[in-house]
Design a protein around this motif. Structure first.
Motif, PDB file in Angstrom:
ATOM      1  N   LEU A  21       0.868  -1.336  -0.194  1.00 15.47           N
ATOM      2  CA  LEU A  21       0.026  -0.028   0.150  1.00 15.47           C
ATOM      3  C   LEU A  21       0.952   1.147   0.135  1.00 15.47           C
ATOM      4  O   LEU A  21       0.624   2.541  -0.540  1.00 15.47           O
ATOM      5  N   ASP A  55      -9.587  -2.802  -7.494  1.00 15.82           N
ATOM      6  CA  ASP A  55      -9.123  -1.444  -7.124  1.00 15.82           C
ATOM      7  C   ASP A  55      -8.581  -1.506  -5.468  1.00 15.82           C
ATOM      8  O   ASP A  55      -7.871  -0.620  -5.211  1.00 15.82           O
ATOM      9  N   GLU A  56      -9.564  -2.231  -4.793  1.00 16.81           N
ATOM     10  CA  GLU A  56      -9.346  -2.248  -3.393  1.00 16.81           C
ATOM     11  C   GLU A  56      -9.462  -3.620  -2.890  1.00 16.81           C
ATOM     12  O   GLU A  56      -9.716  -4.546  -3.571  1.00 16.81           O
ATOM     13  N   ASP A  57      -9.024  -3.866  -1.558  1.00 18.43           N
ATOM     14  CA  ASP A  57      -9.145  -5.218  -0.909  1.00 18.43           C
ATOM     15  C   ASP A  57      -8.654  -6.254  -1.988  1.00 18.43           C
ATOM     16  O   ASP A  57      -9.017  -7.355  -2.005  1.00 18.43           O
ATOM     17  N   ARG A  58      -7.161  -6.044  -1.985  1.00 15.35           N
ATOM     18  CA  ARG A  58      -6.334  -7.015  -2.950  1.00 15.35           C
ATOM     19  C   ARG A  58      -5.795  -7.981  -1.840  1.00 15.35           C
ATOM     20  O   ARG A  58      -5.365  -7.578  -0.842  1.00 15.35           O
TER      21      ARG A  58
END
Length: 337
Positions: A21, A55-58
């Protein structure tokens, strides 16, 4: 998708997530941990984070990239496993060729080297040269039981993450709760690092035969009979392949540790507690120094089994050495300490 990994290695997962991140990922990692501690799963977790389409919560676990990473079919993820128990220079050359191909998909490229501690000198030097060359968006993960077995220059150019083992007591309890006998649970918990690996060990088809072979060897030792002859007499019914030799040696090492604990009156640390009478008779025959030296011999053979050798001949030599040591102990007439 990685629930088990998060439960087993929360600190590792958190570190990799935060580094990603914050765009602070290292381009080379060493995941140090025993088999079953999640090092390979963590390498896939890192690859999935880097390649996930969400896009999120990978990693999302549902996109095409995540699924292919988990199935080890993504062309951007190259996995090297040792052939004949050793990683050689040719493996590194093929890795370089693979990543120089233009057919790879867009996005990060990740290589995972399993059992990196088995790399020979030529492979290690080739990998070091590969690491020193600039490769944008390329990440390497070396999986090793002992990071100290790797070249110091490789370690200095990599970030090492340590993977902790599942507590032995929890593995043993999980096996007992799952219906396994206490003595089997105690043995498996002492030889593995996860509940799944412990269950796999207890379900190995040749485990009973190997334990029976071990018992015959100890009986021969007590009665002063030839260990080599005993081994040859039962060998064909207990051992079918290389893995069985390794498992037998693991059992011998575990039993030898019990003998040493018994010699030191540390019976609470013994695993083969149902074998107490046999152990007591063997312990009475040997000195503590002799038991420790025999353990060193077994550990030395274990290291050699990582490479391509004649396993049966190696076991013959080990058992013959144990026989000769017993003869010398008896001839010397000294009392075990």
């Amino acid at each position: 998708m990685f629930e088990t990994l998060v439960m087993m290695q929360p600190a590792v997962v958190k570190m990799l997530k935060n580094s990603h991140l914050k765009d602070r990922l290292s381009h080379a990692y060493i995941f140090e941990g025993d088999s079953g501690t999640g090092t390979f799963e963590a390498a896939l977790y890192l690859a999935a984070r880097l390649l996930c389409e969400a896009d999120e919560d990978r990693p999302c676990g549902v996109c095409s990239n995540c699924r292919r990473v988990m199935n080890t079919t993504h062309p951007n993820v190259h996995i090297i496993r040792p052939a004949r128990r050793q990683i050689v220079k040719e493996d590194i050359r093929l890795l370089q060729e693979d990543f120089n191909k233009t057919a790879l998909e867009n996005g990060a490229k990740i290589y995972i080297i399993e059992d990196a501690h088995t790399m020979n000198a030529h492979a290690s030097n080739a990998l070091l040269k590969f690491l020193e060359e600039p490769h944008p968006n390329l990440y390497g993960v070396l999986l090793a039981r002992d990071a100290g077995a790797l070249l110091e220059t490789l370690r200095s150019r990599s970030q090492t993450l340590h993977f902790t083992s599942m507590p032995r007591q929890l593995i043993e309890k999980g096996l007992v709760d799952g219906g396994y006998p206490a003595e089997q649970a105690r043995l498996a918990a002492s030889m593995t690092h996860t509940l799944a690996h412990a269950e796999a060990l207890l379900n190995e088809p040749n485990l009973t035969g190997l334990l029976d072979l071990l018992n015959h060897l100890h009986e021969a030792m007590i009665k002063g009979k030839s260990l080599v002859t005993t081994f040859h007499r039962i060998h064909n019914t207990a051992i079918e392949g290389t893995d069985d030799y390794e498992r037998l040696l693991d059992l011998m090492i575990r039993y030898q540790k019990d003998l040493i604990y018994g010699k030191m009156d540390h019976y609470g640390q013994c695993v083969f507690v149902e074998d107490g009478e046999t152990q007591a008779r063997i312990v009475a025959m040997k000195s503590e120094r002799m038991l420790l030296e025999e353990l060193d011999m077994m550990l030395e053979l274990k290291a050699k089994l990582k490479h391509y050798i004649n396993e049966r001949l190696a076991f013959d030599n080990l058992l013959l050495a144990l026989e000769r040591r017993m003869d010398l102990e008896e001839t010397s007439g000294r009392h075990p300490l």
